[in-house]
Design a protein around this motif. Structure first.
Motif, PDB file in Angstrom:
ATOM      1  N   LEU A 200      -0.548   5.800   7.660  1.00 39.13           N
ATOM      2  CA  LEU A 200       0.207   6.232   6.484  1.00 39.13           C
ATOM      3  C   LEU A 200       0.390   7.754   6.465  1.00 39.13           C
ATOM      4  O   LEU A 200       1.426   8.251   6.009  1.00 39.13           O
ATOM      5  N   LYS A 201      -0.581   8.492   6.975  1.00 38.60           N
ATOM      6  CA  LYS A 201      -0.424   9.944   7.101  1.00 38.60           C
ATOM      7  C   LYS A 201       0.709  10.266   8.077  1.00 38.60           C
ATOM      8  O   LYS A 201       1.501  11.194   7.852  1.00 38.60           O
TER       9      LYS A 201
ATOM     10  N   ASP B 258      -5.128   2.756  -3.466  1.00 40.94           N
ATOM     11  CA  ASP B 258      -6.234   3.492  -2.851  1.00 40.94           C
ATOM     12  C   ASP B 258      -5.790   4.482  -1.785  1.00 40.94           C
ATOM     13  O   ASP B 258      -6.591   5.325  -1.350  1.00 40.94           O
ATOM     14  N   PHE B 259      -4.541   4.371  -1.343  1.00 40.22           N
ATOM     15  CA  PHE B 259      -4.089   5.180  -0.216  1.00 40.22           C
ATOM     16  C   PHE B 259      -3.209   6.355  -0.648  1.00 40.22           C
ATOM     17  O   PHE B 259      -2.661   7.061   0.185  1.00 40.22           O
TER      18      PHE B 259
ATOM     19  N   VAL C 270       0.808  -1.218   0.000  1.00 43.16           N
ATOM     20  CA  VAL C 270       0.000   0.000   0.000  1.00 43.16           C
ATOM     21  C   VAL C 270       0.842   1.268   0.000  1.00 43.16           C
ATOM     22  O   VAL C 270       0.311   2.371  -0.156  1.00 43.16           O
ATOM     23  N   TYR C 271       2.168   1.114   0.166  1.00 45.01           N
ATOM     24  CA  TYR C 271       3.014   2.304   0.264  1.00 45.01           C
ATOM     25  C   TYR C 271       4.464   1.890   0.060  1.00 45.01           C
ATOM     26  O   TYR C 271       4.863   0.779   0.430  1.00 45.01           O
TER      27      TYR C 271
ATOM     28  N   LYS D 216      -4.331  10.528  -0.021  1.00 48.46           N
ATOM     29  CA  LYS D 216      -5.546  10.566   0.809  1.00 48.46           C
ATOM     30  C   LYS D 216      -5.358  11.561   1.945  1.00 48.46           C
ATOM     31  O   LYS D 216      -4.279  11.764   2.447  1.00 48.46           O
TER      32      LYS D 216
ATOM     33  N   LEU E 141      -5.327   4.424   7.199  1.00 49.72           N
ATOM     34  CA  LEU E 141      -5.167   5.722   6.554  1.00 49.72           C
ATOM     35  C   LEU E 141      -4.370   6.672   7.439  1.00 49.72           C
ATOM     36  O   LEU E 141      -3.466   7.379   6.975  1.00 49.72           O
TER      37      LEU E 141
ATOM     38  N   LYS F 145     -10.002  -0.457   3.964  1.00 53.64           N
ATOM     39  CA  LYS F 145      -9.408   0.862   4.237  1.00 53.64           C
ATOM     40  C   LYS F 145      -9.837   1.430   5.588  1.00 53.64           C
ATOM     41  O   LYS F 145     -10.419   2.511   5.671  1.00 53.64           O
TER      42      LYS F 145
END
Length: 353
Positions: free
Chosen positions: A262-263, A349-350, A134-135, A353, A259, A254
Motif C-alpha cells: 500500500l505504501k 488500520d492501514f 483496505v484502500y 501507516k 503495508l 496486517k
C-alpha cells in the motif's frame, strides 16, 4: 477501436458469483506470500531487502490502472521490499481469487465486490470472515456515462425513451443514480438490457435512444449520431470506483508485505499526479495505447490519495454512504435478499501507516 483495445474493462463488475462456499480456503488465504511476509516482518536487515516478498495481483489494463503499472515500471514495489506480480483476471471473480489465494491483493469495482460479498452471505458465510476493503484506489470521473440522441438534451428528456444498461450490473446502478438527479427512476424509461459494450454499439447503430456505457462509445456516439453525453461520472462523484481488497486474515494480521504494498501504491499515485508526461510515456505500452492517448484519457479517472482514503474511510466517511446506497439499490431490484452491515467490510488500520 473497441474497449478491449482501450482496455476500459471493469472485469469483475460483469460477474455474479455462483459460489459453493469455500470456508477452508479463507483460512489459508495467502499461503505463499503471507507466509514469506510473516517471516520477514519488521526485519530491516540487508538480507531481507535482497529478497523482496512476491505479491500477486490481477488487474484489467484500463486507464485507472496507470498507477499500478507505474508502480511496477518504476520499481516502487522493490523500494518497499515487495515484488508485485501483475496478471490478467481470469474467469474467477477478484474476490474469489483473493479467497483461493490465486491473488494476494485485488483491485475491483465496489459494485462487483459487494455483489460477490452478498452471494457469499446468501450461501451462509459470516460477514466477518469475508475479504475486506483496505484502500480506495481510483474513481471514474468521466469514463462512464449516458450518451443520447441529439434530440435528448438532459436526463429528464429520457422519460419514455429506450436506454441500455445491464440489469443488476454497474451500468444499471449508474443509470438509476443518473435518473435520480432528475427525480426519476428506471421505471420511467424503457430499459434495454445490454452490456456496456453492446449497448454502446447499439446506440452508434441507431437501435436505441440512449446508452449507459463507457469510452470510447461515449465519444463515438457523439460523433456518429451527433449525440450528447447528457451525464457522466464527472457529474456523479465517487459513484464508480475501484477498491483494494485482501483476505480477512491478512486485514487482521496486517503482514508487512501488505503495508509495504500500500505504501508503494501511494508512491505511484504521487508520481503519476506529479509527472503525468513521464508516467504516460512509461505506461503507454502497458495500457496498449500511445502516451498522448494516456494523457487524453487520464482526466476520466481520479487516483485516490491517502488523504482521500482518510476522508472516505474514516468514521462518517463518504464510502459508507456509497456502499449502503449500492446495497439498498441491489436489494430494491431483488438481486440482494436483504441489506447487510457494510461497516464490517472495511478495515481502516492501514490509513496513514
Amino acid at each position: 477501436m473497441n474497449r478491449n483495445q482501450f482496455s476500459f474493462i471493469k472485469t469483475g463488475a460483469t460477474m455474479l458469483l455462483s459460489i459453493v462456499m469455500l470456508s477452508g480456503l479463507l483460512a489459508c488465504g495467502n499461503t505463499n506470500s503471507a507466509g514469506s511476509a510473516t517471516n520477514t516482518a519488521g526485519d530491516n536487515s540487508s538480507s531481507t531487502k535482497s529478497n523482496p516478498v512476491t505479491v500477486k495481483t490481477a488487474y484489467a489494463p484500463f486507464i485507472g490502472g496507470i498507477g499500478i503499472y507505474a508502480l511496477d515500471d518504476k520499481k516502487f514495489d522493490l523500494d518497499h521490499n515487495v515484488d508485485l506480480k501483475i496478471g490478467a483476471f481470469g474467469a474467477t471473480s477478484p474476490l474469489m481469487s483473493v479467497m483461493t489465494g490465486d491473488v494476494d491483493i485485488a483491485f475491483t469495482t465496489l459494485q462487483s465486490y459487494l455483489v460477490s460479498v452478498n452471494a457469499l452471505i446468501e450461501e451462509g458465510s459470516d460477514i466477518s470472515t469475508l475479504p475486506k476493503i483496505v484502500y480506495l484506489h481510483n474513481a471514474s470521473t468521466g469514463a462512464d456515462g449516458i450518451v443520447a440522441d441529439a434530440s435528448i438534451k438532459s436526463v429528464a428528456d429520457l422519460k419514455g425513451k429506450s436506454v441500455t444498461a445491464q440489469y443488476g450490473e454497474v451500468t444499471h446502478y449508474m443509470l438509476a443514480k443518473a435518473l435520480a438527479t432528475a427525480g426519476m427512476t428506471v421505471d420511467d424509461v424503457n430499459l434495454v438490457d445490454m452490456s456496456p459494450g453492446k449497448g454502446g454499439a447499439a446506440f452508434v447503430a441507431g437501435s436505441v435512444d440512449a446508452a449507459t456505457t463507457f469510452e470510447p462509445y461515449l465519444s463515438q456516439g457523439t460523433t456518429a449520431r451527433d449525440g450528447n453525453i447528457i451525464i457522466s461520472t464527472a457529474d456523479m462523484k465517487n459513484t464508480i470506483l475501484d477498491v483494494v481488497v485482501v483476505s480477512a486474515k491478512n486485514a487482521k494480521e496486517k503482514p508487512e508485505w501488505l503495508l509495504n504494498t500500500l505504501k508503494a501504491v501511494e508512491d505511484a499515485t504521487k508520481y503519476v499526479n506529479s509527472d503525468l508526461d513521464d508516467a504516460a510515456k512509461l505506461t503507454a505500452d502497458d495500457l496498449q495505447v500511445s502516451a498522448e492517448e494516456v494523457k487524453a484519457m487520464y482526466p476520466t479517472v481520479h487516483l485516490y490519495t491517502m488523504a482521500d482514503n482518510i476522508e472516505g474511510m474514516n468514521e462518517g466517511g463518504w464510502l459508507y454512504t456509497t456502499m449502503k446506497d449500492v446495497v439498498d439499490f441491489y436489494t430494491s431490484i431483488g438481486t440482494f435478499k436483504k441489506p447487510f452491515d457494510v461497516k464490517q467490510l472495511v478495515s481502516t488500520d492501514f490509513l496513514s501507516k
